[in-house]
Scaffold this motif. Structure first.
Motif, mmCIF file in Angstrom:
data_model
loop_
_atom_site.group_PDB
_atom_site.id
_atom_site.type_symbol
_atom_site.label_atom_id
_atom_site.label_comp_id
_atom_site.label_asym_id
_atom_site.label_seq_id
_atom_site.Cartn_x
_atom_site.Cartn_y
_atom_site.Cartn_z
ATOM 1 N N GLU A 32 0.820 -1.170 0.060
ATOM 2 C CA GLU A 32 0.097 0.046 -0.156
ATOM 3 C C GLU A 32 0.798 1.311 0.146
ATOM 4 O O GLU A 32 1.982 1.261 0.605
ATOM 5 C CB GLU A 32 -0.979 0.145 1.409
ATOM 6 C CG GLU A 32 -0.620 -0.054 2.450
ATOM 7 C CD GLU A 32 -1.551 -0.350 3.592
ATOM 8 O OE1 GLU A 32 -2.539 -0.246 3.367
ATOM 9 O OE2 GLU A 32 -1.063 -0.672 4.769
ATOM 10 N N LYS A 33 0.353 2.321 -0.727
ATOM 11 C CA LYS A 33 1.070 3.440 -0.813
ATOM 12 C C LYS A 33 1.486 4.102 0.669
ATOM 13 O O LYS A 33 0.279 4.111 1.367
ATOM 14 C CB LYS A 33 0.317 4.437 -1.526
ATOM 15 C CG LYS A 33 1.057 5.627 -2.007
ATOM 16 C CD LYS A 33 0.116 6.600 -3.111
ATOM 17 C CE LYS A 33 0.878 7.881 -3.440
ATOM 18 N NZ LYS A 33 0.988 8.799 -2.304
ATOM 19 N N ARG A 34 2.443 4.327 0.689
ATOM 20 C CA ARG A 34 2.791 4.902 2.184
ATOM 21 C C ARG A 34 1.993 6.082 2.684
ATOM 22 O O ARG A 34 2.050 7.141 1.701
ATOM 23 C CB ARG A 34 4.479 5.209 2.127
ATOM 24 C CG ARG A 34 4.887 5.437 3.674
ATOM 25 C CD ARG A 34 6.268 5.412 3.838
ATOM 26 N NE ARG A 34 7.101 4.266 3.306
ATOM 27 C CZ ARG A 34 7.877 4.193 2.504
ATOM 28 N NH1 ARG A 34 8.788 5.262 2.754
ATOM 29 N NH2 ARG A 34 8.544 3.078 2.387
ATOM 30 N N ALA A 35 1.530 6.194 3.657
ATOM 31 C CA ALA A 35 0.673 7.179 4.094
ATOM 32 C C ALA A 35 1.365 8.688 4.432
ATOM 33 O O ALA A 35 2.583 8.298 4.678
ATOM 34 C CB ALA A 35 -0.265 6.860 5.471
ATOM 35 N N VAL A 36 0.818 9.798 4.186
ATOM 36 C CA VAL A 36 1.471 10.830 4.129
ATOM 37 C C VAL A 36 1.564 11.382 5.332
ATOM 38 O O VAL A 36 0.297 11.908 5.739
ATOM 39 C CB VAL A 36 0.955 11.710 3.224
ATOM 40 C CG1 VAL A 36 1.689 13.383 3.134
ATOM 41 C CG2 VAL A 36 1.147 11.397 1.635
ATOM 42 N N ASN A 37 2.416 11.398 6.044
ATOM 43 C CA ASN A 37 2.203 12.118 7.720
ATOM 44 C C ASN A 37 3.213 13.402 7.404
ATOM 45 O O ASN A 37 2.629 14.294 6.698
ATOM 46 C CB ASN A 37 3.052 11.158 8.805
ATOM 47 C CG ASN A 37 2.179 9.940 8.920
ATOM 48 O OD1 ASN A 37 0.953 10.099 8.964
ATOM 49 N ND2 ASN A 37 2.804 8.765 8.924
ATOM 50 N N THR A 38 4.395 13.457 8.260
ATOM 51 C CA THR A 38 5.183 14.817 7.885
ATOM 52 C C THR A 38 5.827 14.961 6.284
ATOM 53 O O THR A 38 5.849 15.858 5.856
ATOM 54 C CB THR A 38 5.986 15.108 8.909
ATOM 55 O OG1 THR A 38 6.922 13.626 9.002
ATOM 56 C CG2 THR A 38 5.532 15.188 10.379
ATOM 57 N N ASP A 67 5.872 13.394 2.346
ATOM 58 C CA ASP A 67 4.975 12.569 1.361
ATOM 59 C C ASP A 67 6.177 12.000 0.329
ATOM 60 O O ASP A 67 7.022 12.547 -0.148
ATOM 61 C CB ASP A 67 4.243 13.513 0.410
ATOM 62 C CG ASP A 67 3.432 12.807 -1.086
ATOM 63 O OD1 ASP A 67 3.783 11.523 -0.751
ATOM 64 O OD2 ASP A 67 2.798 13.523 -1.355
ATOM 65 N N TYR A 68 6.324 10.605 0.538
ATOM 66 C CA TYR A 68 7.170 9.738 0.018
ATOM 67 C C TYR A 68 6.946 9.421 -1.668
ATOM 68 O O TYR A 68 7.513 8.772 -2.280
ATOM 69 C CB TYR A 68 7.515 8.477 0.681
ATOM 70 C CG TYR A 68 8.568 8.689 1.872
ATOM 71 C CD1 TYR A 68 9.739 8.839 1.920
ATOM 72 C CD2 TYR A 68 7.753 8.398 3.205
ATOM 73 C CE1 TYR A 68 10.541 9.102 3.052
ATOM 74 C CE2 TYR A 68 8.614 8.557 4.195
ATOM 75 C CZ TYR A 68 9.737 8.948 4.304
ATOM 76 O OH TYR A 68 10.719 9.268 5.421
ATOM 77 N N GLY A 69 5.475 9.752 -1.822
ATOM 78 C CA GLY A 69 5.087 9.737 -3.542
ATOM 79 C C GLY A 69 4.865 8.230 -3.477
ATOM 80 O O GLY A 69 4.131 7.642 -2.457
ATOM 81 N N PHE A 70 5.261 7.740 -4.635
ATOM 82 C CA PHE A 70 4.722 6.256 -5.008
ATOM 83 C C PHE A 70 5.775 5.132 -4.329
ATOM 84 O O PHE A 70 6.636 4.483 -5.006
ATOM 85 C CB PHE A 70 4.758 6.182 -6.474
ATOM 86 C CG PHE A 70 3.964 6.882 -6.942
ATOM 87 C CD1 PHE A 70 2.482 6.955 -7.013
ATOM 88 C CD2 PHE A 70 4.159 8.126 -7.908
ATOM 89 C CE1 PHE A 70 1.280 7.411 -7.554
ATOM 90 C CE2 PHE A 70 3.151 8.967 -8.464
ATOM 91 C CZ PHE A 70 1.948 8.616 -8.239
#
Lengths: 258, 258
Positions: B109-115, B117-120
């Motif tokens: 699963e696409k890594r959730a954006v916390n601090t 955003d790692y993108g894809f």
């Protein structure tokens, strides 16, 4: 005998994200077993330009030096193949990407240098169907790009139409094989400017007549030679036309006959 | 129970044609079943530079925007993966290249954006072993690159160490699995500047001591976490060291223990 569809798509689909998406949705819905073969479209030339690698074409064929081989391996086996596989997975079609090196499925030999050195271009020598058959039986859908290998560690740029016909021929003793060449026209046209002039059936005799009367454009000749090669080697059905021929029974297209 | 080796190689091998060739010859000679997992090395950054795509790294992790995803798909799944497959075929190892999208083998699963955003970037959610098992039984050797998918058509950049540990864990109930992390050092070193200071055995307790006394470099932490994760999930043997550990019984390396 189970029917196996081998479907080849070319640049007109690959280069158009909407057309590709629509085609893949349709392809996913086709009854398995099935195999997809895709060409490379314009993406490789575009990347070559970005990387400042010269594109050399002679008679419509790409001259494959090492830099070009790297580019087509990246574009065909990487970007195009993996995006097709992921999109098919999203449609619950259990796709698996292949070059001929993967599972040693398609062995080629480097084209001999006569007047022209085509570089790392391969002509298909052998298709190994055993592993693919195991996969087809588990409902897996192979997706081939236009790259093969020589069994000595060398990848080779290989014509996608030929890969499709050789795969269909390779399976002809195990399945009722059907080979579909999808391209930008409705089929083989009597008048290249008239999409309604589809020749619905071509056999060896009418083919020779068409050649003699200069009715076949130069670009169609290798495609038609692949078609007759397949028909001669027990492929059950060979068709040329738009992708619509796969989904719409009303559509006209060209069928090749013995 | 049959032993399955899952072997991960990194940039120090991938980026050095001689080292890669030598390793692949050795790998081909290892008894099957076996799975190879490879990282990407520096080739992706080099291509990004040629294509003038900015490389963004945060804390050693690549930020994967669309252009970067295209590049790693081309380099990892295309150029690197297919050349490895062709080279193994030349050594009579029936290799087959994979992303997690191929055969739906690894779902992320696409890594959730916390601090950040790692993108894809994808975190592994599930490994589907059934199809791979069929292939292992036909003596096929899967070769995985560090790309997975989300089952919705999206390819995702995924840590190769994690892919290796999740594959080993996925097969732990079916095989006696051994996981080998090959990298540029002889193992986990007590003194990072002394290749002779290999810690030959690390268990949870000594690991905590090493962390408490600041003996583990930051780069080693995620690798060791993957190791302990694997050991906890019934992987039989987890080792870290140079590729030599696979071929030479005299060599020292680190073994992870419960």
């Amino acid at each position: 005998m189970t029917t196996l569809k081998v479907i080849k798509i070319g640049g007109n689909i690959i280069d158009d994200a909407n057309a590709l998406g629509q085609f893949l949705n349709g392809f996913a819905s086709l009854k398995a077993p099935k195999i997809l073969v895709h060409g490379g479209g314009k993406l490789a030339s575009k990347l070559a330009e970005q990387m400042r690698v010269a594109v050399n074409m002679i008679g419509g064929r790409r001259i494959t030096d090492q830099a070009t081989l790297d580019i087509i391996t990246m574009v065909y086996a990487g970007k195009i193949n993996k995006n097709i596989v992921a999109k098919l997975q999203a449609q619950h079609c259990n796709a698996m990407g292949f070059t001929g090196a993967d599972g040693n499925t398609i062995v080629s030999e480097k084209r001999a240098v006569n007047t022209i050195d085509y570089g790392f271009a391969g002509d298909v020598k052998k298709v190994n169907t055993a592993l693919l058959e195991v996969l087809l039986k588990t409902n897996t859908t192979p997706v081939f790009c236009a790259i093969t290998h020589d069994e000595n560690g060398q990848l080779l740029n290989t014509n996608a139409d030929t890969i499709a016909s050789e795969l269909a021929i390779g399976f002809a003793s195990k399945y009722k094989t059907e080979l579909y060449y999808c391209f930008e026209k409705n089929g083989v046209l009597l008048d290249v400017n008239n999409e309604d002039s589809v020749i619905e059936n071509i056999d060896v005799k009418t083919y020779q007549n068409l050649i003699d009367t200069d009715c076949i454009s130069e670009g169609m000749l290798p495609k038609l030679n692949n078609c007759f090669h397949a028909i001669k080697h027990k492929v059950n059905k060979v068709c040329i036309g738009k992708t619509d021929m796969l989904f719409n029974t009303q559509i006209k297209y060209t069928t090749i006959q013995k």
